[in-house]
Design a protein around this motif. Sequence first.
Motif, PDB file in Angstrom:
ATOM      1  N   SER A 186      -2.929   0.302  -3.930  1.00  0.00           N
ATOM      2  CA  SER A 186      -2.350  -0.986  -3.845  1.00  0.00           C
ATOM      3  C   SER A 186      -1.554  -1.481  -4.807  1.00  0.00           C
ATOM      4  CB  SER A 186      -3.575  -2.155  -3.408  1.00  0.00           C
ATOM      5  OG  SER A 186      -3.184  -3.205  -3.457  1.00  0.00           O
ATOM      6  N   LEU A 222      -8.231  -2.442  -3.090  1.00  0.00           N
ATOM      7  CA  LEU A 222      -8.337  -1.780  -2.007  1.00  0.00           C
ATOM      8  C   LEU A 222      -9.625  -2.193  -1.178  1.00  0.00           C
ATOM      9  CD1 LEU A 222      -6.581   1.679  -2.493  1.00  0.00           C
ATOM     10  CD2 LEU A 222      -5.788  -0.122  -1.057  1.00  0.00           C
ATOM     11  N   GLY A 267      -7.285  -0.484   3.061  1.00  0.00           N
ATOM     12  CA  GLY A 267      -6.029  -1.164   2.799  1.00  0.00           C
ATOM     13  C   GLY A 267      -6.056  -2.477   1.797  1.00  0.00           C
ATOM     14  N   ASP A 268      -5.076  -3.297   2.053  1.00  0.00           N
ATOM     15  CA  ASP A 268      -5.249  -4.644   1.013  1.00  0.00           C
ATOM     16  C   ASP A 268      -5.200  -5.639   2.023  1.00  0.00           C
ATOM     17  OD1 ASP A 268      -2.423  -4.699   1.635  1.00  0.00           O
ATOM     18  OD2 ASP A 268      -2.029  -4.278  -0.366  1.00  0.00           O
ATOM     19  N   VAL A 286       0.875  -1.218   0.100  1.00  0.00           N
ATOM     20  CA  VAL A 286      -0.025   0.180   0.056  1.00  0.00           C
ATOM     21  C   VAL A 286       0.756   1.221   0.050  1.00  0.00           C
ATOM     22  CG1 VAL A 286      -1.849   1.390   1.325  1.00  0.00           C
ATOM     23  CG2 VAL A 286      -1.861  -1.132   1.170  1.00  0.00           C
TER      24      VAL A 286
END
Length: 289
Positions: free
Chosen positions: A46, A150, A181-182, A1
């Motif tokens: 990402s 994401l 986030g991932d 990220v």
Amino acid sequence: VRVRVLGSAAGGGFPQWNCGCGNCLGVRAGTVRAVPRTQDSLAVTSDGERWAMLNCSPEVRAQIEAFPSLHPRAPRHTPITAIVLTNGDLDHCLGLFSLRESQPLTIFATDAVRAGLTESIFYRTLERFPGQVTWKRLVLDEEVDLGNGLRVRARAVAGKPPLHLAGRAPSAEDNVGLWIGDQRHRIAYVPGAADVAALSEPVDCLFFDGTFHSENELIELGLGTRPARDMAHIPVGASLAALAGVAARRRIFTHINNTNPILLDDSPERAALTSAGWEVAFDGMELSL
Ligand SMILES: [Zn+2]
Ligand SMILES: [Zn+2]
């Protein structure tokens, strides 16, 4: 990220156009150790190609131009595949109306925030053709796929409806923080918060409300009549202690008002937060998680 701080100031920016406080005078004259800042927004990716923009400030055009990763790759194109809003305040949304050049936009917001925007007569400029804006709903505490690698979860954060909708019945959806986030990394983006109740889970990086340093900052400077909490911002002086137990590899104050002494690199207030493990966001700051 990857994260890019597009803007790091509270509403009004730094310096603010009609402000002659010590910070604003000093940064204009180059006599203080501080850099100008545009109004608060983050870009997150990402895969390095498709970006989510968190909030869309009145200075979005300059913020995009200052960051080549957000430049178009074709005659009509944008790498910004999702815009995610934390609330309906104009410093977080007004930029949407600057992105009206017939570009399809996908905007993620709670129902309350969307309603506040689509009621405006200016919103018609984003309805010039079918599908110009695709709204995606942020439901509190539900994880949503942004479609670009994401995922985001919005949580209710103590706040207020925007000034232009004052008097309306408040909703838990008026103001949210974003956990985004991932699979591997996640940041929390909470640029406006009246308290720290929503903050508990560990994150790689926390961006938190750094609007005011003290409760009566505007009153003491003769620039306002309302304490920070009245404007739904917990002051840095209080959040430093309140957030000490929240696990985050990096802790960064953002959405900083032009009056805040933490803007000055050499202020005692800045030294205190640095020694507590915090940083202060600046335009162009980048993080790789
Ligand atoms: Zn704001
Ligand atoms: Zn000022």
